[in-house]
Write a protein that holds these residues in place. Structure first.
Motif, PDB file in Angstrom:
ATOM      1  N   GLU A 155      36.897  30.844  37.374  1.00  0.00           N
ATOM      2  CA  GLU A 155      38.211  30.579  38.399  1.00  0.00           C
ATOM      3  C   GLU A 155      39.254  31.417  38.228  1.00  0.00           C
ATOM      4  N   TRP A 156      40.506  31.471  39.470  1.00  0.00           N
ATOM      5  CA  TRP A 156      40.869  32.227  39.777  1.00  0.00           C
ATOM      6  C   TRP A 156      42.133  31.949  38.985  1.00  0.00           C
ATOM      7  N   GLN A 157      43.004  32.580  38.376  1.00  0.00           N
ATOM      8  CA  GLN A 157      44.179  32.712  37.544  1.00  0.00           C
ATOM      9  C   GLN A 157      45.549  33.842  38.738  1.00  0.00           C
ATOM     10  N   HIS A 158      46.129  34.070  39.684  1.00  0.00           N
ATOM     11  CA  HIS A 158      46.975  34.208  40.600  1.00  0.00           C
ATOM     12  C   HIS A 158      47.623  34.776  40.284  1.00  0.00           C
ATOM     13  N   ASN A 159      48.145  33.832  38.903  1.00  0.00           N
ATOM     14  CA  ASN A 159      49.212  34.227  38.414  1.00  0.00           C
ATOM     15  C   ASN A 159      49.537  34.617  36.812  1.00  0.00           C
ATOM     16  N   ASN A 160      48.109  35.244  36.798  1.00  0.00           N
ATOM     17  CA  ASN A 160      48.326  35.421  35.017  1.00  0.00           C
ATOM     18  C   ASN A 160      47.223  37.121  35.366  1.00  0.00           C
ATOM     19  N   PRO A 161      47.317  38.022  36.501  1.00  0.00           N
ATOM     20  CA  PRO A 161      46.580  39.469  36.214  1.00  0.00           C
ATOM     21  C   PRO A 161      45.932  39.684  35.179  1.00  0.00           C
ATOM     22  N   THR A 162      45.113  40.598  34.691  1.00  0.00           N
ATOM     23  CA  THR A 162      45.002  40.905  34.293  1.00  0.00           C
ATOM     24  C   THR A 162      44.622  42.835  34.603  1.00  0.00           C
ATOM     25  N   PRO A 163      44.334  43.470  33.307  1.00  0.00           N
ATOM     26  CA  PRO A 163      44.686  45.055  33.575  1.00  0.00           C
ATOM     27  C   PRO A 163      44.069  45.656  34.920  1.00  0.00           C
ATOM     28  N   HIS A 164      42.621  44.379  34.914  1.00  0.00           N
ATOM     29  CA  HIS A 164      41.540  45.041  36.095  1.00  0.00           C
ATOM     30  C   HIS A 164      41.550  43.260  37.165  1.00  0.00           C
ATOM     31  N   ILE A 165      42.459  43.140  36.916  1.00  0.00           N
ATOM     32  CA  ILE A 165      42.885  41.425  37.832  1.00  0.00           C
ATOM     33  C   ILE A 165      41.656  40.660  37.639  1.00  0.00           C
ATOM     34  N   PHE A 166      40.537  40.378  37.475  1.00  0.00           N
ATOM     35  CA  PHE A 166      39.959  39.390  37.143  1.00  0.00           C
ATOM     36  C   PHE A 166      39.783  38.982  35.564  1.00  0.00           C
ATOM     37  N   HIS A 167      39.219  37.458  35.488  1.00  0.00           N
ATOM     38  CA  HIS A 167      39.798  37.327  34.106  1.00  0.00           C
ATOM     39  C   HIS A 167      37.899  36.692  33.675  1.00  0.00           C
ATOM     40  N   LEU A 168      36.910  37.701  33.377  1.00  0.00           N
ATOM     41  CA  LEU A 168      36.206  37.713  33.400  1.00  0.00           C
ATOM     42  C   LEU A 168      35.359  37.459  31.787  1.00  0.00           C
ATOM     43  N   THR A 169      34.936  35.907  31.977  1.00  0.00           N
ATOM     44  CA  THR A 169      35.322  35.034  30.761  1.00  0.00           C
ATOM     45  C   THR A 169      33.413  34.698  30.357  1.00  0.00           C
ATOM     46  N   GLN A 170      32.963  34.398  31.666  1.00  0.00           N
ATOM     47  CA  GLN A 170      31.792  33.653  31.606  1.00  0.00           C
ATOM     48  C   GLN A 170      30.535  34.491  31.567  1.00  0.00           C
TER      49      GLN A 170
END
Length: 337
Positions: free
Chosen positions: A171-186
């Motif tokens: 899912e998107w977390q637009h207000n919490n970007p990582t250094p590569h934007i995405f949250h790759l958790t799955q």
């Protein structure tokens, strides 16, 4: 035959919004994306449409088409990357100057995919289904996303190999970007309907099925003429990603495309991961895939890195692809032939 643009070093990127622009409260992410590309050695020419958004579009359809046409014909611009997708790109398709398009890559996904597919079908020029511009604003890109540059730098006659990601974003977390934007958790797992290792090959065509299905029966979705003119007697390997359709919506779209002749000479179908695909009255997306496999008798590979649950590999409309899936891992070799 298919023609392939080539991305040169220190290229100039044209940024235009043929679908949705960026509202004023989000202008900072567009500025970040343009600045990031400049820091990587690109020159950026940003049009007017990316900075405006009203009534589900960046501008009037003629304005959007005119800016896109100008950038396609501009000798200085080497590559066009819209900021992102949207809703109403289909309005501009009849106003694109296909006969005067110059050889340059157009890269994007979601509502950009009808434009990509129409260009390839109408002109035989390859187009690139992959990341959008705002998702390149991070300090770095994950390995799957980062391959867009290598893919677009591949020369005609050469090939490029990409692999499935290790993890994807649920899912998107637009207000919490990582250094590569995405949250790759799955954990990523490419799946086959047969539950066995699977191979498929053919000329890649596809995009967001919610949108490209509306091209069927129009001058911009003439698969038969494209096949005869540019890839005679070659199989088509379709890829689709589903943004918002339920299982029954998806089924209707696929039946429509089959009845429209899109799946004649089909060698297989790839489906991207999707947060949609919601079941209706116990009819699930796996039922959709099984019904399609029964009708077409081709390999069905699903949950690949394509679409609205990033990251995604860069798929080239028109390229000859060889796809291999084994034990949840996948690879796609694209030949620019």
């Amino acid at each position: 035959m298919i023609t392939y643009p080539i991305l040169k070093n220190e290229a100039t990127i044209g940024v235009t919004a043929p679908s949705s622009g960026v509202p004023s409260e989000l202008h900072d992410i567009l500025t970040q994306a343009c600045t990031r590309m400049e820091s990587r050695g690109y020159k950026v020419i940003c049009g007017k449409t990316p900075w405006t958004q009203e009534k589900a579009k960046s501008a009037h359809f003629r304005t959007r088409a005119e800016e896109f046409n100008c950038m396609m014909q501009d000798e200085e611009i080497d590559l066009i990357i819209p900021p992102w997708g949207g809703e109403l790109l289909i309005e501009i398709l009849e106003f694109i100057n296909y006969d005067s398009i110059k050889q340059k890559w157009v890269l994007g996904y979601s509502d950009i995919s009808p434009l990509l597919l129409a260009i390839t079908l109408k002109t035989g020029m390859a187009t690139a289904h992959g990341t959008n511009l705002v998702d390149l604003r991070g300090e770095k890109s994950d390995p799957a996303t980062a391959m867009w540059e290598n893919v677009l730098k591949t020369k005609s006659g050469e090939s490029i190999l990409q692999f499935s990601s290790c993890h994807y974003q649920n899912e998107w977390q637009h207000n919490n970007p990582t250094p590569h934007i995405f949250h790759l958790t799955q954990p990523t797992e490419w799946k086959t309907l047969s539950n066995r290792s699977e191979k498929a090959e053919g000329r890649l065509l596809g995009g967001c099925i919610d949108l490209i299905s509306h091209l069927a029966g129009t001058p911009f979705g003439d698969i038969k003429t494209f096949s005869e003119q540019y890839i005679p007697n070659e199989p088509i390997l379709w890829y689709f990603e589903n943004c918002e359709q339920t299982a029954t919506d998806l089924r209707r779209s696929l039946v429509q495309l089959r009845l429209a002749g899109w799946f004649e000479n089909c060698s297989g179908i790839l489906f991207g991961r999707s947060a949609a695909n919601h079941p209706v009255d116990d009819y699930t997306v796996l039922d959709v895939y099984n019904d399609l496999a029964e009708e077409l008798d081709v390999p069905i590979i699903y949950d690949i890195d394509c679409g609205h649950q990033p990251p995604q590999i860069t798929l080239i409309n028109g390229a000859y692809a060889e796809v291999n899936v084994d034990n949840g891992r996948g690879s796609i070799l694209q030949r620019f032939q």
